[in-house]
Design a protein around this motif. Sequence first.
Motif, PDB file in Angstrom:
ATOM      1  N   SER A  48      57.329  64.401  18.080  1.00 47.74           N
ATOM      2  CA  SER A  48      57.787  63.427  17.100  1.00 47.74           C
ATOM      3  C   SER A  48      57.431  62.001  17.476  1.00 47.74           C
ATOM      4  O   SER A  48      57.288  61.145  16.606  1.00 47.74           O
ATOM      5  N   ASP A  49      57.243  61.723  18.772  1.00 48.47           N
ATOM      6  CA  ASP A  49      57.011  60.337  19.195  1.00 48.47           C
ATOM      7  C   ASP A  49      55.831  60.165  20.149  1.00 48.47           C
ATOM      8  O   ASP A  49      55.517  59.044  20.535  1.00 48.47           O
ATOM      9  N   GLN A  50      55.151  61.241  20.520  1.00 48.74           N
ATOM     10  CA  GLN A  50      54.085  61.129  21.509  1.00 48.74           C
ATOM     11  C   GLN A  50      52.888  61.993  21.137  1.00 48.74           C
ATOM     12  O   GLN A  50      53.009  62.961  20.373  1.00 48.74           O
ATOM     13  N   MET A  51      51.740  61.627  21.702  1.00 51.38           N
ATOM     14  CA  MET A  51      50.560  62.479  21.657  1.00 51.38           C
ATOM     15  C   MET A  51      50.066  62.683  23.085  1.00 51.38           C
ATOM     16  O   MET A  51      49.843  61.707  23.817  1.00 51.38           O
ATOM     17  N   LEU A  52      49.916  63.926  23.475  1.00 50.68           N
ATOM     18  CA  LEU A  52      49.423  64.285  24.795  1.00 50.68           C
ATOM     19  C   LEU A  52      48.001  64.811  24.668  1.00 50.68           C
ATOM     20  O   LEU A  52      47.683  65.549  23.731  1.00 50.68           O
ATOM     21  N   ILE A  53      47.140  64.434  25.613  1.00 47.52           N
ATOM     22  CA  ILE A  53      45.748  64.889  25.605  1.00 47.52           C
ATOM     23  C   ILE A  53      45.483  65.683  26.881  1.00 47.52           C
ATOM     24  O   ILE A  53      45.624  65.157  27.993  1.00 47.52           O
ATOM     25  N   PHE A  54      45.104  66.953  26.712  1.00 48.42           N
ATOM     26  CA  PHE A  54      44.789  67.836  27.831  1.00 48.42           C
ATOM     27  C   PHE A  54      43.275  67.909  27.985  1.00 48.42           C
ATOM     28  O   PHE A  54      42.543  68.141  27.010  1.00 48.42           O
ATOM     29  N   ASP A  55      42.803  67.720  29.208  1.00 45.19           N
ATOM     30  CA  ASP A  55      41.389  67.828  29.532  1.00 45.19           C
ATOM     31  C   ASP A  55      41.111  69.253  30.004  1.00 45.19           C
ATOM     32  O   ASP A  55      41.572  69.661  31.081  1.00 45.19           O
ATOM     33  N   LEU A  56      40.364  70.028  29.225  1.00 42.87           N
ATOM     34  CA  LEU A  56      40.101  71.425  29.561  1.00 42.87           C
ATOM     35  C   LEU A  56      39.048  71.587  30.650  1.00 42.87           C
ATOM     36  O   LEU A  56      38.888  72.686  31.182  1.00 42.87           O
ATOM     37  N   VAL A  57      38.328  70.507  30.973  1.00 42.72           N
ATOM     38  CA  VAL A  57      37.316  70.562  32.025  1.00 42.72           C
ATOM     39  C   VAL A  57      37.926  70.206  33.378  1.00 42.72           C
ATOM     40  O   VAL A  57      37.813  70.955  34.352  1.00 42.72           O
ATOM     41  N   GLU A  58      38.587  69.070  33.454  1.00 41.36           N
ATOM     42  CA  GLU A  58      39.218  68.637  34.709  1.00 41.36           C
ATOM     43  C   GLU A  58      40.562  69.301  34.944  1.00 41.36           C
ATOM     44  O   GLU A  58      41.146  69.170  36.020  1.00 41.36           O
ATOM     45  N   LYS A  59      41.097  69.973  33.928  1.00 48.51           N
ATOM     46  CA  LYS A  59      42.368  70.698  34.023  1.00 48.51           C
ATOM     47  C   LYS A  59      43.527  69.763  34.376  1.00 48.51           C
ATOM     48  O   LYS A  59      44.323  70.020  35.282  1.00 48.51           O
ATOM     49  N   ILE A  60      43.617  68.681  33.614  1.00 45.34           N
ATOM     50  CA  ILE A  60      44.684  67.709  33.838  1.00 45.34           C
ATOM     51  C   ILE A  60      45.245  67.264  32.489  1.00 45.34           C
ATOM     52  O   ILE A  60      44.619  67.460  31.439  1.00 45.34           O
ATOM     53  N   LEU A  61      46.425  66.673  32.538  1.00 50.40           N
ATOM     54  CA  LEU A  61      46.960  65.958  31.390  1.00 50.40           C
ATOM     55  C   LEU A  61      46.388  64.547  31.474  1.00 50.40           C
ATOM     56  O   LEU A  61      46.835  63.724  32.253  1.00 50.40           O
ATOM     57  N   SER A  62      45.355  64.281  30.694  1.00 49.92           N
ATOM     58  CA  SER A  62      44.570  63.060  30.887  1.00 49.92           C
ATOM     59  C   SER A  62      45.123  61.846  30.161  1.00 49.92           C
ATOM     60  O   SER A  62      44.752  60.719  30.470  1.00 49.92           O
ATOM     61  N   GLY A  63      45.996  62.034  29.177  1.00 47.88           N
ATOM     62  CA  GLY A  63      46.516  60.892  28.442  1.00 47.88           C
ATOM     63  C   GLY A  63      47.836  61.202  27.775  1.00 47.88           C
ATOM     64  O   GLY A  63      48.081  62.333  27.336  1.00 47.88           O
TER      65      GLY A  63
END
Length: 576
Positions: free
Chosen positions: A440-455
């Motif tokens: 409802s208040d955030q957008m999370l970006i997952f990097d499928l290459v580096e396997k991290i929560l990048s943003g």
Amino acid sequence: MPTILQLPAELHAEILRFVATSEHPEVQVRNLISVASTCHAFHHAVFCDASDHLWRAVAIGLGLHPSVTLDQVMYPGSSCLEARRWLKLVQLNLRIRAPFPQGRPTWPRVKRAESSLSWSSAAWDWRRTAELVIAGEGNQKSAKYDFCHTSHLENGLAVFSVSNFKGLPGRQATCMYYPTEDRADIVHSESATPGGWTVTPFPTRVGYGITSQAGNSIVQRIRPDGNHTPKWTVDELNIDRITSNGNLLVAASFPGEDSENPKHMASRLTCIEHSAGTSRILWDFDVSEAWEDEDAYYRYPHVKNFHMTSTHVVCLITRHPNSQLGKLTRTEFVVLGVRTGSIVRVIKVNPKITGAIESATNLRAAFTTAFKHDFLLTDFYIVSGGPGSGLFVWNYTSPDAGLLYTLPDPWELSAQNDFPRQYSNISMSTDGRYIAATTSDQMLIFDLVEKILSGAYSNGRKVEQKDRYISNPPDDFPGGVWCWVRDWECGTDEKTGGVYWRERKSSEDSGGIVAYLTTLPDEQAVARSTGSRLLHMRQRLYGSMGIGPCAGVFGGLTVLVVAVALQQMWNWGWTS
């Protein structure tokens, strides 16, 4: 120079292709890297552009259908401005196959999303592309947005729809967003469908327009250049949902009056091919009859969602004892051959999957988000919601198709609140490397290459602790569109003289810019559209003039004069 490099180019290529031959893609890659490590000449022979076709065999080993060309791949590992290469595709999908590390990911610093995307009209040697677009939830009185997953077909633009918009009462408008200019144009408008809960909300019809031409019902794919093709004739179908790839369209439609199936559920699947200006049906059947299970407990199949590539149609199916849908007995992905409609394989979803979700309990696994938001489909993988609100990555192309892994759960759970936050929407970047998931208040970006929560980004919505489990809390916060953009500058290769694009980065926006836009389309965009007929006249007139985005000064003046004239005609009632 090694003797092998003095062989004819065709024979040399065959030798390298033989080296890359193996049933396992990992072995193919190791063999090619071993050859490349021998000397500088071999390294160049393996990785140069001229030898890029060698990596196609590896892509096929990963599960790509042999008939698919590089241009047909949906998420190729490169942005729309970058050159496509088989090597990039292999690199991306080999890394996607690897699971995320166990445990909770490290949170990056949460950034506040921009409220607008400023641009410089003086800089003609740069472009801004929309790499990822996703709708944000808001209060019921504000405009409601929906989105089309970003694709190379939009050439860096973004397609979304808006309804409940004060400038277009009773209408649902499909808009094209131009991130370089921070401008949205209305490219199609039709009567808004009644609001409220629906049995089958996905896939949405964003990016498609249904019109009537010469007495025929026509579905057309909305394109940035105004050339809305291909156009499929769907006269006999009461269409509910549609998706397409190339010249093929798959539609879910409601059963006819003579059918005994429930009239409020779209149970009929039809594949239509557009060729040489005509449409023909490749296959057509009613799912509730064709896929009926012999076991009464799983008898009735219900189509919840479906998407397609150039070779497959993947349907998300729920099983029930009867058409009342009162009891959910099984969830599964059914993979079809796109040209035959025959079942290739069925992937059953285990209702007690925990994967990388920490502290998973039977209580958490008792609910699923597989139907709450859309699922994502590439030429190799499925990304979907599932038990316990997790995000799951499935391999559906190889014989051992099944669950690969779960994206890590980023929220720490307490004994008082053993439920995670639910994602409202998910989407994938144009290159296929990143997955965005919104709350409802955030957008999370997952990097499928580096396997991290990048943003992690915030839209400024204040959510109380008691409402964090709710996907859209009751408040006055407006709905909007999350948009992640990247900036590119034009360059010239000194050796070849060719023009290329490279990403322009600064210390502030090294990962691109994320904005939460709530004022699209603006009043000027509504004034520019002023009705579907005027819009259609503009598109036909501009197309006949051959006016493109770089038409020059005189072309721009012509467009301006014509637009003003058409606006005046509309105001005086000449086009009614």
